[in-house]
Design an enzyme around this catalytic site. Structure first.
Site, short mmCIF file in Angstrom:
data_model
loop_
_atom_site.label_atom_id
_atom_site.label_comp_id
_atom_site.label_asym_id
_atom_site.label_seq_id
_atom_site.Cartn_x
_atom_site.Cartn_y
_atom_site.Cartn_z
N THR A 78 0.84 -1.19 0.00
CA THR A 78 0.00 0.00 0.00
C THR A 78 0.88 1.25 0.00
O THR A 78 2.11 1.17 -0.02
CB THR A 78 -0.92 0.03 1.24
N GLY A 107 7.13 1.76 1.54
CA GLY A 107 8.56 1.83 1.24
C GLY A 107 8.97 1.20 -0.07
O GLY A 107 10.13 0.78 -0.23
N ASP A 130 9.36 1.22 -10.95
CA ASP A 130 8.64 1.91 -9.87
C ASP A 130 7.19 2.13 -10.31
O ASP A 130 6.92 2.27 -11.50
CB ASP A 130 9.31 3.25 -9.59
N GLU A 131 6.27 2.15 -9.34
CA GLU A 131 4.85 2.44 -9.61
C GLU A 131 4.30 1.57 -10.77
O GLU A 131 3.65 2.05 -11.69
CB GLU A 131 4.64 3.92 -9.92
N CYS A 160 -1.62 0.08 9.29
CA CYS A 160 -2.76 0.97 9.07
C CYS A 160 -2.50 2.33 9.72
O CYS A 160 -1.91 2.43 10.80
CB CYS A 160 -4.01 0.33 9.68
N CYS A 200 -4.84 2.27 13.07
CA CYS A 200 -4.71 1.25 14.10
C CYS A 200 -3.42 0.50 13.89
O CYS A 200 -2.57 0.91 13.09
CB CYS A 200 -5.93 0.32 14.11
N CYS A 251 -10.71 -0.56 9.04
CA CYS A 251 -10.75 0.92 9.04
C CYS A 251 -11.25 1.46 7.71
O CYS A 251 -11.89 2.52 7.67
CB CYS A 251 -9.37 1.47 9.38
#
Length: 201
Positions: free
Chosen positions: A10, A14, A91-92, A149, A152, A189
């Site tokens: 996500t 990193g 990347d990406e 998260c 949390c 969440c």
């Protein structure tokens, strides 16, 4: 034998920092690498990979019509016997098109160069990106880069997009942004956010 790796995570996990670290490890041993980044992903310049912790590296921009196989091949001198490129880093990778992923499989299978693609898996509506879908189909090895998260201590597996401090789940799939626009979250969440439970204030 070379392989195609897909390393997903996500926001804030990193991924870009990992690319810079891998590139450094190869180059410290005198082994050249190529770094590519889709032009749509640029946080500033389209020819840079930048991590949120402040490190940056030059990158080759990838446009919709870029042929990644031919791009990598153009860096190889057919008259040289020793290995010239030791790894290709992306990347990406979620922003790549289907043809880009198939071209990367040719880099692995025909040029015998390992490819490591880093990117998101699902978007803010929990739909797969085109690039992530085809990487999940084609990759030899798939690895999750974990982070926690925002709200949390559970593992983040999703991302929330915010507009004016409020979570939204409608709009264009691609909208480049940072911490003010997106938060990595766990499933609980994420679902709680759309019942009025969290904000970006």
């Amino acid at each position: 034998m070379a392989q195609l790796y897909y390393k997903y995570g996500t926001m804030n996990s990193g991924k870009s920092f990992e690319i810079i670290k891998v590139a450094h490890n190869y180059e410290e041993q005198g082994k050249p690498v190529l770094i590519f980044s889709p032009s749509v992903s640029a946080r500033g310049n389209i020819d840079r990979v930048g991590s949120r912790v402040g490190f940056e590296r030059d990158a080759i921009p990838v446009h919709d019509k870029t042929d990644l196989y031919e791009s990598v091949k153009s860096f190889l001198n057919p008259g040289v016997q020793h290995k010239q490129i030791y790894c290709v880093l992306i990347d990406e990778a979620q922003f790549l098109k289907k043809h880009h992923i198939l071209e990367l499989t040719r880099v692995v299978d025909e040029l015998n160069i390992p490819v490591m693609a880093f990117g998101l898996k699902n978007d803010f509506q929990n739909q797969l990106f085109e690039g992530s879908y085809y990487l999940l189909v084609q990759a030899d090895k798939i690895e999750e880069i974990k982070t926690i998260c925002w709200y949390c201590d559970r593992k983040a597996t999703m991302v929330i997009r915010f507009r004016e401090g409020q979570p939204i789940n409608a709009g264009e799939q691609i909208q480049v942004g940072g911490n003010e626009d997106y938060k990595p979250v766990c499933r609980r969440c994420y679902n709680h956010a759309f019942r009025g439970g969290v904000s970006n204030d």
